[in-house]
Design a protein around this motif. Structure first.
Motif, PDB file in Angstrom:
ATOM      1  N   ALA A   1       0.844  -1.202   0.000  1.00 47.04           N
ATOM      2  CA  ALA A   1       0.000   0.000   0.000  1.00 47.04           C
ATOM      3  C   ALA A   1       0.875   1.246   0.000  1.00 47.04           C
ATOM      4  O   ALA A   1       1.946   1.274   0.619  1.00 47.04           O
ATOM      5  CB  ALA A   1      -0.911  -0.002   1.222  1.00 47.04           C
ATOM      6  N   LYS A   2       0.436   2.279  -0.699  1.00 48.54           N
ATOM      7  CA  LYS A   2       1.237   3.485  -0.848  1.00 48.54           C
ATOM      8  C   LYS A   2       1.649   4.079   0.490  1.00 48.54           C
ATOM      9  O   LYS A   2       2.785   4.549   0.653  1.00 48.54           O
ATOM     10  CB  LYS A   2       0.468   4.528  -1.658  1.00 48.54           C
ATOM     11  CG  LYS A   2       1.295   5.767  -2.003  1.00 48.54           C
ATOM     12  CD  LYS A   2       0.555   6.683  -2.962  1.00 48.54           C
ATOM     13  CE  LYS A   2       1.434   7.872  -3.347  1.00 48.54           C
ATOM     14  NZ  LYS A   2       0.759   8.770  -4.329  1.00 48.54           N
TER      15      LYS A   2
ATOM     16  N   TYR B   1       8.041   2.533   4.795  1.00 45.66           N
ATOM     17  CA  TYR B   1       8.371   1.695   5.951  1.00 45.66           C
ATOM     18  C   TYR B   1       8.859   0.300   5.543  1.00 45.66           C
ATOM     19  O   TYR B   1       9.006  -0.576   6.387  1.00 45.66           O
ATOM     20  CB  TYR B   1       7.143   1.548   6.852  1.00 45.66           C
ATOM     21  CG  TYR B   1       6.624   2.878   7.345  1.00 45.66           C
ATOM     22  CD1 TYR B   1       7.233   3.526   8.425  1.00 45.66           C
ATOM     23  CD2 TYR B   1       5.549   3.506   6.722  1.00 45.66           C
ATOM     24  CE1 TYR B   1       6.771   4.754   8.870  1.00 45.66           C
ATOM     25  CE2 TYR B   1       5.084   4.739   7.163  1.00 45.66           C
ATOM     26  CZ  TYR B   1       5.694   5.355   8.228  1.00 45.66           C
ATOM     27  OH  TYR B   1       5.243   6.578   8.660  1.00 45.66           O
ATOM     28  N   GLN B   2       9.133   0.102   4.253  1.00 45.86           N
ATOM     29  CA  GLN B   2       9.548  -1.209   3.783  1.00 45.86           C
ATOM     30  C   GLN B   2      11.000  -1.514   4.154  1.00 45.86           C
ATOM     31  O   GLN B   2      11.894  -0.679   3.982  1.00 45.86           O
ATOM     32  CB  GLN B   2       9.365  -1.321   2.268  1.00 45.86           C
ATOM     33  CG  GLN B   2       7.908  -1.279   1.828  1.00 45.86           C
ATOM     34  CD  GLN B   2       7.067  -2.309   2.544  1.00 45.86           C
ATOM     35  OE1 GLN B   2       7.274  -3.513   2.372  1.00 45.86           O
ATOM     36  NE2 GLN B   2       6.103  -1.854   3.333  1.00 45.86           N
TER      37      GLN B   2
ATOM     38  N   ASN C   1      16.019   2.808   2.002  1.00 45.69           N
ATOM     39  CA  ASN C   1      14.669   3.359   1.905  1.00 45.69           C
ATOM     40  C   ASN C   1      14.622   4.664   2.697  1.00 45.69           C
ATOM     41  O   ASN C   1      14.522   4.651   3.924  1.00 45.69           O
ATOM     42  CB  ASN C   1      13.644   2.366   2.452  1.00 45.69           C
ATOM     43  CG  ASN C   1      12.215   2.822   2.221  1.00 45.69           C
ATOM     44  OD1 ASN C   1      11.971   3.959   1.850  1.00 45.69           O
ATOM     45  ND2 ASN C   1      11.267   1.929   2.449  1.00 45.69           N
ATOM     46  N   SER C   2      14.684   5.772   2.005  1.00 46.97           N
ATOM     47  CA  SER C   2      14.625   7.075   2.664  1.00 46.97           C
ATOM     48  C   SER C   2      13.440   7.882   2.161  1.00 46.97           C
ATOM     49  O   SER C   2      13.495   9.111   2.081  1.00 46.97           O
ATOM     50  CB  SER C   2      15.938   7.847   2.439  1.00 46.97           C
ATOM     51  OG  SER C   2      16.227   7.959   1.055  1.00 46.97           O
TER      52      SER C   2
ATOM     53  N   LEU D   1      14.054   6.535  -3.020  1.00 46.31           N
ATOM     54  CA  LEU D   1      14.119   5.087  -2.888  1.00 46.31           C
ATOM     55  C   LEU D   1      15.292   4.614  -3.739  1.00 46.31           C
ATOM     56  O   LEU D   1      15.359   4.910  -4.929  1.00 46.31           O
ATOM     57  CB  LEU D   1      12.823   4.444  -3.386  1.00 46.31           C
ATOM     58  CG  LEU D   1      12.596   2.971  -3.069  1.00 46.31           C
ATOM     59  CD1 LEU D   1      12.324   2.784  -1.585  1.00 46.31           C
ATOM     60  CD2 LEU D   1      11.417   2.430  -3.872  1.00 46.31           C
ATOM     61  N   THR D   2      16.236   3.900  -3.123  1.00 48.03           N
ATOM     62  CA  THR D   2      17.426   3.457  -3.839  1.00 48.03           C
ATOM     63  C   THR D   2      17.382   1.952  -4.044  1.00 48.03           C
ATOM     64  O   THR D   2      17.253   1.188  -3.085  1.00 48.03           O
ATOM     65  CB  THR D   2      18.713   3.837  -3.077  1.00 48.03           C
ATOM     66  OG1 THR D   2      18.721   5.252  -2.854  1.00 48.03           O
ATOM     67  CG2 THR D   2      19.947   3.452  -3.877  1.00 48.03           C
ATOM     68  N   LEU D   3      17.480   1.530  -5.315  1.00 49.20           N
ATOM     69  CA  LEU D   3      17.394   0.119  -5.686  1.00 49.20           C
ATOM     70  C   LEU D   3      18.746  -0.371  -6.196  1.00 49.20           C
ATOM     71  O   LEU D   3      19.457   0.358  -6.894  1.00 49.20           O
ATOM     72  CB  LEU D   3      16.331  -0.076  -6.766  1.00 49.20           C
ATOM     73  CG  LEU D   3      14.922   0.431  -6.414  1.00 49.20           C
ATOM     74  CD1 LEU D   3      14.023   0.363  -7.638  1.00 49.20           C
ATOM     75  CD2 LEU D   3      14.335  -0.383  -5.273  1.00 49.20           C
TER      76      LEU D   3
END
Length: 239
Positions: free
Chosen positions: A168-169, A174-175, A196-197, A204-206
């Motif tokens: 959910a958006k 909080y992931q 995850n900031s 969001l850094t992948l």
């Protein structure tokens, strides 16, 4: 009732229309199939899809018909493997399946207005799962085929298939670290989330699993359309 681009009435619209047609409150509707008023509200708003048991009760109790694209119906299925073998027919589930060659279709849908991530599954084929039922229902999950551009070797080779659940958006920020399917308006990828900031920096850094064939990607919050958490490898070819 509003229709989607495939000319189908979304399931949540059919639930709401049928309840009103019968003159039932959400609480009364839920009591007849053993779910709470809050659960009925979430289904009618398109936030959640019913699990297999709830779906079956809805169909029989309220004559809602079938959901061809997102049914999560428990039935006997032959489960395929990459080596061409199949498990004998056994009790299992069919869930939406996104082949890598059809990712462009999903990306095209990302530029359109939709009420929830499950609407993105319309028109997809299904994939049979002979897995034991999880503690969480299959609601909203789908199977995704890994592409070479995802650079997930050695964990996931090209052609591997994973089962992922929607996030959910309001939960994006909080992931915890893990593997995710991420959809933006111009791309779709399977990557590892390490940084995850979103809550602090709106970023969001992948990361690729294989740094030799992939690069780190940083996305801003306004680029994100949908996120799914990968929780199970369904099939992984041996290279």
């Amino acid at each position: 009732m509003a229709m989607n681009e495939n000319g189908e009435v979304p399931f949540y619209e059919r639930v709401r229309a049928r309840r009103r047609e019968l003159g039932l409150t959400q609480e009364e509707f839920g009591q007849r199939i053993g779910i709470s008023k809050a659960a009925v509200s979430a289904i009618e708003k398109g936030k959640n899809a019913p699990g297999p048991e709830t779906y079956s009760r809805m169909v029989s109790e309220f004559n809602l018909g079938s959901i061809p694209s997102v049914g999560y119906i428990q039935e006997d299925v032959d489960v395929p493997f990459s080596n061409g073998l199949k498990l004998p027919a056994a009790r299992g589930y069919k869930v939406p399946y996104l082949e890598r060659i059809r990712r462009d279709e999903m990306i095209k849908k990302a530029s359109q207005v939709f009420t929830n991530q499950i609407d993105l599954y319309n028109g997809l084929s299904t994939y049979p799962l002979g897995l034991p039922k999880f503690s969480k229902p299959y609601d909203g999950s789908f199977v995704v085929e890994i592409g070479s551009d995802d650079a997930m070797q050695p964990l996931l080779g090209s052609g591997s298939k994973v089962l992922a659940w929607p996030v959910a958006k309001e939960e994006w920020g909080y992931q915890a670290p893990g593997v995710y399917v991420v959809l933006t308006k111009d791309r779709m990828m399977v990557k590892r989330l390490k940084d995850n900031s979103l809550n602090e920096k709106k970023k969001l850094t992948l990361h690729p699993e294989n740094t030799n064939s992939g690069s780190i990607l940083t996305l801003s919050e306004n680029e994100l359309v949908a996120i799914w958490k990968v929780e199970r490898i369904v099939d992984s070819p041996i290279s």
